[in-house]
Design an enzyme around this catalytic site. Sequence first.
Site, PDB file in Angstrom:
ATOM      1  N   ASN A  11       0.872  -1.179   0.000  1.00 35.18           N
ATOM      2  CA  ASN A  11       0.000   0.000   0.000  1.00 35.18           C
ATOM      3  C   ASN A  11       0.908   1.228   0.000  1.00 35.18           C
ATOM      4  O   ASN A  11       1.527   1.533   1.015  1.00 35.18           O
ATOM      5  CB  ASN A  11      -0.882  -0.034   1.262  1.00 35.18           C
ATOM      6  N   TRP A  12       0.954   1.900  -1.148  1.00 33.49           N
ATOM      7  CA  TRP A  12       1.854   3.051  -1.261  1.00 33.49           C
ATOM      8  C   TRP A  12       1.263   4.333  -0.667  1.00 33.49           C
ATOM      9  O   TRP A  12       1.882   5.392  -0.715  1.00 33.49           O
ATOM     10  CB  TRP A  12       2.246   3.272  -2.732  1.00 33.49           C
ATOM     11  N   LYS A  13       0.044   4.248  -0.158  1.00 30.98           N
ATOM     12  CA  LYS A  13      -0.614   5.412   0.474  1.00 30.98           C
ATOM     13  C   LYS A  13      -0.460   6.647  -0.415  1.00 30.98           C
ATOM     14  O   LYS A  13      -0.440   6.523  -1.631  1.00 30.98           O
ATOM     15  CB  LYS A  13      -0.046   5.641   1.872  1.00 30.98           C
ATOM     16  N   HIS A  97      -9.482   0.581   4.698  1.00 27.60           N
ATOM     17  CA  HIS A  97      -8.216   0.774   5.424  1.00 27.60           C
ATOM     18  C   HIS A  97      -8.475   1.661   6.643  1.00 27.60           C
ATOM     19  O   HIS A  97      -9.291   2.587   6.586  1.00 27.60           O
ATOM     20  CB  HIS A  97      -7.180   1.420   4.494  1.00 27.60           C
ATOM     21  N   GLU A  99      -6.911   4.066   7.860  1.00 29.20           N
ATOM     22  CA  GLU A  99      -6.727   5.512   7.646  1.00 29.20           C
ATOM     23  C   GLU A  99      -7.973   6.111   6.997  1.00 29.20           C
ATOM     24  O   GLU A  99      -8.326   7.263   7.257  1.00 29.20           O
ATOM     25  CB  GLU A  99      -5.468   5.757   6.794  1.00 29.20           C
ATOM     26  N   GLU A 169      -5.407  -5.727  10.274  1.00 26.68           N
ATOM     27  CA  GLU A 169      -4.440  -4.665  10.525  1.00 26.68           C
ATOM     28  C   GLU A 169      -4.772  -3.998  11.852  1.00 26.68           C
ATOM     29  O   GLU A 169      -5.600  -3.073  11.894  1.00 26.68           O
ATOM     30  CB  GLU A 169      -4.507  -3.627   9.403  1.00 26.68           C
ATOM     31  N   GLY A 175       2.117   1.785  10.827  1.00 25.63           N
ATOM     32  CA  GLY A 175       3.013   2.929  10.730  1.00 25.63           C
ATOM     33  C   GLY A 175       3.664   3.317  12.043  1.00 25.63           C
ATOM     34  O   GLY A 175       4.222   4.410  12.167  1.00 25.63           O
ATOM     35  N   SER A 215       3.342  -2.616  10.287  1.00 30.98           N
ATOM     36  CA  SER A 215       4.797  -2.568  10.470  1.00 30.98           C
ATOM     37  C   SER A 215       5.503  -3.865  10.056  1.00 30.98           C
ATOM     38  O   SER A 215       6.469  -4.278  10.692  1.00 30.98           O
ATOM     39  CB  SER A 215       5.141  -2.182  11.905  1.00 30.98           C
ATOM     40  N   GLY A 236       2.769  -1.242   4.332  1.00 28.36           N
ATOM     41  CA  GLY A 236       2.759   0.184   4.023  1.00 28.36           C
ATOM     42  C   GLY A 236       4.178   0.688   3.829  1.00 28.36           C
ATOM     43  O   GLY A 236       4.782   0.538   2.765  1.00 28.36           O
ATOM     44  N   GLY A 237       4.749   1.251   4.886  1.00 33.30           N
ATOM     45  CA  GLY A 237       6.062   1.908   4.821  1.00 33.30           C
ATOM     46  C   GLY A 237       7.130   1.110   4.086  1.00 33.30           C
ATOM     47  O   GLY A 237       7.824   1.644   3.201  1.00 33.30           O
TER      48      GLY A 237
END
Length: 251
Positions: A11-13, A97, A99, A169, A175, A215, A236-237
């Site tokens: 997920n490149w957000k 998600h 977020e 998640e 994150g 993470s 993600g990150g």
Amino acid sequence: MAARIPLIAGNWKMYKTNPEAVESAGRLVELVADTDGVEIMIAPVFTALEPVSKVVQQSRVELGAQNLYWEKEGAYTGEISADMLVSAGCRYVIIGHSERRQYFGETDETVNRKISAALAADLIPVFCVGETESERDSGKTFSVLDKQVKDGLKSRVVDELGTLVIAYEPVWAIGTGKTATSEQAQEAHQYIRSLINDKFSAALAESVRILYGGSVKPANVTELMAMPDIDGALVGGASLDPESFSQIVKF
Ligand code: PEP
């Protein structure tokens, strides 16, 4: 019963301009060219979908979007439909998600409508669920998962859900650098699988892929993937850097 094929999804957000996304996707395609027995997906921002789709065509990497709107078309400024994602080359779409739930007002009801729209367009939904830190601390993890899964999949019937992917998640692990222990993740995954068994069928519970997200990095993916009910990762990150994401893919 066929084994569940692991899925590693990035997920490149809201990161990477189009040239950056194209460059990262191209590097990833090279790095994972020799992988086998694992499915790989990246979800760039909407504006990068089309250019990235050209880069990943004929490669091991598939394309996903980070969201959609449930209507087919219309006066919904700023939104994008399932058919539009398909036409940009998407096979997957991330739905619900945390977020989006936290900052953009997504609810179990909107998630439910989005999953329905994705399935109707033959997109594979990656349906995200997970508890907050305070919910975990007050012993509500299972009841939160119960409500999210049941309401998110309300009115769906088992025959529609053959492609469904669920991502567990825990919000406190996204994150933050705090990963759930593999035992905590396994316990939640097993619980989600039991919900699918109770609400739909034993066969769907056995075949549905449940990804862990929060993470995930090269240093912890192997231990997580060793758990019997963890079928992949939503990253993600660590998916932003093709080198680290490819190491996760090669867990
Ligand atoms: C995510 O965005 O779904 C996620 C799990 O992020 P991170 O890997 O950075 O925790």
